[in-house]
Design a protein around this motif. Structure first.
Motif, PDB file in Angstrom:
ATOM      1  N   GLN A   1       0.831  -1.207   0.000  1.00 11.15           N
ATOM      2  CA  GLN A   1       0.000   0.000   0.000  1.00 11.15           C
ATOM      3  C   GLN A   1       0.869   1.261   0.000  1.00 11.15           C
ATOM      4  O   GLN A   1       0.611   2.202  -0.745  1.00 11.15           O
ATOM      5  CB  GLN A   1      -0.937   0.008   1.213  1.00 11.15           C
ATOM      6  CG  GLN A   1      -1.887   1.174   1.250  1.00 11.15           C
ATOM      7  CD  GLN A   1      -2.846   1.187   0.067  1.00 11.15           C
ATOM      8  OE1 GLN A   1      -3.394   0.157  -0.295  1.00 11.15           O
ATOM      9  NE2 GLN A   1      -3.018   2.340  -0.530  1.00 11.15           N
TER      10      GLN A   1
ATOM     11  N   ASN B   1       1.069   4.079  -2.929  1.00 11.29           N
ATOM     12  CA  ASN B   1       0.872   5.499  -2.633  1.00 11.29           C
ATOM     13  C   ASN B   1       2.046   6.334  -3.133  1.00 11.29           C
ATOM     14  O   ASN B   1       1.860   7.438  -3.671  1.00 11.29           O
ATOM     15  CB  ASN B   1       0.680   5.724  -1.131  1.00 11.29           C
ATOM     16  CG  ASN B   1      -0.653   5.219  -0.639  1.00 11.29           C
ATOM     17  OD1 ASN B   1      -1.567   4.993  -1.414  1.00 11.29           O
ATOM     18  ND2 ASN B   1      -0.765   5.020   0.665  1.00 11.29           N
TER      19      ASN B   1
ATOM     20  N   SER C   1       1.922   9.255  -5.914  1.00 16.44           N
ATOM     21  CA  SER C   1       2.463  10.588  -5.640  1.00 16.44           C
ATOM     22  C   SER C   1       3.513  10.980  -6.673  1.00 16.44           C
ATOM     23  O   SER C   1       3.544  12.127  -7.130  1.00 16.44           O
ATOM     24  CB  SER C   1       3.073  10.633  -4.239  1.00 16.44           C
ATOM     25  OG  SER C   1       2.085  10.432  -3.261  1.00 16.44           O
TER      26      SER C   1
END
Length: 125
Positions: free
Chosen positions: A69, A73, A77
């Motif tokens: 996860q 992320n 980003s």
């Protein structure tokens, strides 16, 4: 002449700021990509250690799930930063172009004034 000089200084400052912004975004993207790669290695090592590679399996490592996860992320980003980088590159290029145009205009004006003063000096002789 002071107004023109301060305008040039402002344009150069703006171009420098844009260049710093581009460098910062590139650095952040490299950092995020590096952290995502590190997490990939940790996930693979954890899967090797536990022997479970299917994230849907009930015995899949909670560490590997959370690391996956975090990695996802970071990649999201980094992709967002890449979009910002493209915009920042365009802004920087426009600012540099404005500085170059202003420098060219200033140098042409300086050349004209020098020629005028030389002609005036020649007439006075």
């Amino acid at each position: 002449m002071k107004a023109r000089e301060s305008a040039m200084r402002l344009k150069r400052f703006t171009a420098d700021e844009m260049a710093r912004k581009v460098a910062d975004l590139e650095h952040m993207i490299r950092e995020f990509d590096g952290m995502a790669s590190d997490l990939d290695r940790q996930i693979k090592a954890e899967e090797e250690r536990t022997g479970v590679r299917d994230p849907a399996h009930f015995a899949y490592s909670t560490f590997a799930k959370s690391a996956s996860q975090r990695r996802d992320n970071l990649k999201t980003s980094a992709d967002g930063l890449r979009a910002k980088l493209e915009a920042a590159l365009r802004e920087r290029d426009e600012a540099l172009e404005q500085v170059a145009r202003a420098d060219t205009t200033t140098s042409h004006e300086q050349l004209r004034s020098r020629r005028r003063s030389e002609r005036t000096a020649a007439v006075l002789r």
